[in-house]
Design an enzyme around this catalytic site. Structure first.
Site, mmCIF file in Angstrom:
data_model
loop_
_atom_site.group_PDB
_atom_site.id
_atom_site.type_symbol
_atom_site.label_atom_id
_atom_site.label_comp_id
_atom_site.label_asym_id
_atom_site.label_seq_id
_atom_site.Cartn_x
_atom_site.Cartn_y
_atom_site.Cartn_z
ATOM 1 N N ASP A 141 44.602 38.872 37.303
ATOM 2 C CA ASP A 141 45.193 38.243 38.471
ATOM 3 C C ASP A 141 44.855 37.140 38.469
ATOM 4 O O ASP A 141 44.853 36.540 39.641
ATOM 5 C CB ASP A 141 44.763 39.210 39.568
ATOM 6 C CG ASP A 141 45.526 38.868 40.660
ATOM 7 O OD1 ASP A 141 44.991 39.231 41.913
ATOM 8 O OD2 ASP A 141 46.405 38.607 40.603
ATOM 9 N N LYS A 144 48.823 33.019 35.444
ATOM 10 C CA LYS A 144 50.046 34.276 34.964
ATOM 11 C C LYS A 144 49.839 33.495 33.404
ATOM 12 O O LYS A 144 50.162 34.285 32.415
ATOM 13 C CB LYS A 144 51.155 34.164 35.614
ATOM 14 C CG LYS A 144 50.850 34.505 37.259
ATOM 15 C CD LYS A 144 49.874 35.572 37.478
ATOM 16 C CE LYS A 144 49.359 35.467 39.058
ATOM 17 N NZ LYS A 144 48.180 36.369 39.026
ATOM 18 N N ASP A 169 48.484 42.093 37.560
ATOM 19 C CA ASP A 169 49.192 42.033 38.651
ATOM 20 C C ASP A 169 50.242 41.036 38.455
ATOM 21 O O ASP A 169 50.190 40.150 37.469
ATOM 22 C CB ASP A 169 48.203 41.324 39.727
ATOM 23 C CG ASP A 169 48.733 41.172 41.241
ATOM 24 O OD1 ASP A 169 48.318 40.327 41.911
ATOM 25 O OD2 ASP A 169 49.861 42.176 41.291
ATOM 26 N N GLU A 199 52.505 41.496 47.557
ATOM 27 C CA GLU A 199 51.693 41.329 48.932
ATOM 28 C C GLU A 199 52.256 40.857 50.217
ATOM 29 O O GLU A 199 52.799 39.607 50.247
ATOM 30 C CB GLU A 199 50.278 40.710 48.560
ATOM 31 C CG GLU A 199 50.354 39.199 48.054
ATOM 32 C CD GLU A 199 50.167 39.151 46.793
ATOM 33 O OE1 GLU A 199 50.689 40.110 45.887
ATOM 34 O OE2 GLU A 199 49.707 38.175 45.954
HETATM 35 C C1 LIG Z 1 42.120 30.626 33.180
HETATM 36 N N1 LIG Z 1 41.075 31.152 33.514
HETATM 37 C C2 LIG Z 1 40.416 31.143 34.622
HETATM 38 N N2 LIG Z 1 39.179 31.589 34.536
HETATM 39 C C3 LIG Z 1 38.503 31.930 35.727
HETATM 40 N N3 LIG Z 1 39.222 32.043 37.102
HETATM 41 C C4 LIG Z 1 40.644 31.759 37.046
HETATM 42 C C5 LIG Z 1 41.219 31.365 35.833
HETATM 43 N N4 LIG Z 1 42.474 30.907 35.922
HETATM 44 C C6 LIG Z 1 42.629 30.924 37.311
HETATM 45 N N5 LIG Z 1 41.443 31.594 38.027
HETATM 46 C C7 LIG Z 1 41.380 31.929 39.434
HETATM 47 O O1 LIG Z 1 41.923 32.795 39.624
HETATM 48 C C8 LIG Z 1 42.696 32.749 40.950
HETATM 49 C C9 LIG Z 1 44.172 32.343 40.655
HETATM 50 C C10 LIG Z 1 45.135 33.330 40.838
HETATM 51 C C11 LIG Z 1 46.602 33.008 40.264
HETATM 52 N N6 LIG Z 1 47.447 33.955 41.118
HETATM 53 C C12 LIG Z 1 48.742 33.374 41.432
HETATM 54 O O2 LIG Z 1 48.977 32.276 41.218
HETATM 55 C C13 LIG Z 1 49.432 34.334 42.243
HETATM 56 C C14 LIG Z 1 50.597 33.888 42.815
HETATM 57 C C15 LIG Z 1 51.415 34.601 43.715
HETATM 58 C C16 LIG Z 1 52.533 34.034 44.527
HETATM 59 C C17 LIG Z 1 53.694 34.826 44.732
HETATM 60 C C18 LIG Z 1 54.926 34.287 45.313
HETATM 61 C C19 LIG Z 1 54.778 33.109 45.686
HETATM 62 F F1 LIG Z 1 55.728 32.562 46.118
HETATM 63 C C20 LIG Z 1 53.778 32.187 45.629
HETATM 64 C C21 LIG Z 1 52.337 32.848 44.958
HETATM 65 C C22 LIG Z 1 50.835 35.938 43.894
HETATM 66 C C23 LIG Z 1 49.842 36.577 43.486
HETATM 67 O O3 LIG Z 1 49.263 37.721 43.597
HETATM 68 C C24 LIG Z 1 49.004 35.814 42.821
HETATM 69 O O4 LIG Z 1 47.990 36.260 41.937
HETATM 70 C C25 LIG Z 1 41.978 31.570 41.634
HETATM 71 O O5 LIG Z 1 41.054 31.942 42.234
HETATM 72 C C26 LIG Z 1 41.595 30.682 40.476
HETATM 73 O O6 LIG Z 1 40.529 29.736 40.580
HETATM 74 MG MG LIG Z 2 48.068 38.519 42.069
#
Ligand SMILES: CNc1ncnc2c1ncn2[C@@H]1O[C@H](/C=C/CNC(=O)c2cc(-c3ccc(F)cc3)cc(O)c2O)[C@@H](O)[C@H]1O
Ligand SMILES: [Mg+2]
Length: 214
Positions: A141, A144, A169, A199
């Site tokens: 999650d 992406k 997800d 969600e």
């Molecule tokens: C790449 N390696 C990584 N290692 C450790 N942590 C990482 C990480 N990449 C990202 N993260 C962390 O995960 C989280 C990122 C999640 C990215 N999720 C999304 O972009 C997302 C985005 C939407 C979304 C859906 C529709 C919309 F209009 C806008 C957003 C819905 C979701 O359920 C999502 O999960 C943050 O906490 C970030 O700091």
């Molecule tokens: Mg998500």
């Protein structure tokens, strides 16, 4: 400039949930994000699918990529059998700090190991740092475009075994087209799509469950 969204979510938990009660923490976050401000938690609808897969797998070892505020961390950890742990990876220190407080508020700090850092660096250290042989369950999650590289990294590090379950997800919204192609075309995976909604909205989204066949 005031509180961040994760800080406002933590305040909603502290105001509306009961300490030590994971269900009330989940309900408080869902109520806040449905009625006050949207946030990217897996949410209550897809959360029921997450719950059913975690319950079915009943993992001894579990990994979550992307903790954010810890909503799905709490959902998963509350279902784990005694003595088993969830390792969750988060590279944003501000999000990690909020997640630690939300996980602790739910009383689940002993079932969760939150590791701060990028998944690409941390996955290769799982065996040596946490004595992990392989993961029974992985929840993807995070960013992406990192689902495919991190899945390949888990394979290369020998962290998947015959029967390991990956649950991803947002395979529709925002979408992970490369990941869907990867797990649906590779004969080493048995994949299935669980249709749901993004969600707190009526927009379609879903979870892809992929069993590694070894
Ligand atoms: C790449 N390696 C990584 N290692 C450790 N942590 C990482 C990480 N990449 C990202 N993260 C962390 O995960 C989280 C990122 C999640 C990215 N999720 C999304 O972009 C997302 C985005 C939407 C979304 C859906 C529709 C919309 F209009 C806008 C957003 C819905 C979701 O359920 C999502 O999960 C943050 O906490 C970030 O700091
Ligand atoms: Mg998500």
């Amino acid at each position: 400039t005031g509180l961040s969204r994760p800080q406002r979510i933590l305040k909603a938990v502290q105001k509306n949930a009961t300490k030590g009660n994971p269900e009330s923490v989940i309900a408080a976050i869902d109520h806040y994000c449905r009625h006050s401000e949207w946030a990217m938690n897996v949410g209550d609808e897809k959360g029921l699918i997450l719950d059913s897969v975690v319950t079915e797998v009943n993992p001894s070892t579990a990994l979550e990529l992307g903790t954010y505020c810890g909503y799905s961390t709490v959902r998963i950890a509350r279902l784990l059998s005694p003595g088993t742990k969830l390792i969750t990876l988060e590279f944003n220190p501000d999000y990690a700090a909020i997640a630690r407080q939300i996980i602790a508020y739910a009383g689940l700090q002993d079932k969760v190991i939150l590791v701060e850092g990028p998944s690409g660096d941390l996955i290769p250290k799982m065996k040596q740092q946490h004595g992990i042989k392989s993961f029974d369950f992985v929840f993807l999650d995070h960013w992406k475009d990192r689902y495919v590289p991190d899945t390949k990294l888990l394979e290369e590090c020998g962290l998947l075994r015959k029967g390991s379950v990956l649950l991803a997800d947002n395979v529709i919204c925002p979408g992970t087209p490369e990941y869907l192609k990867y797990v649906r075309n590779d004969p080493r995976y048995e994949s299935r799509y669980f249709k749901s909604n993004l969600e707190y909205t009526k927009v379609e989204d879903g979870l892809e469950k992929s069993v590694f066949l070894g």
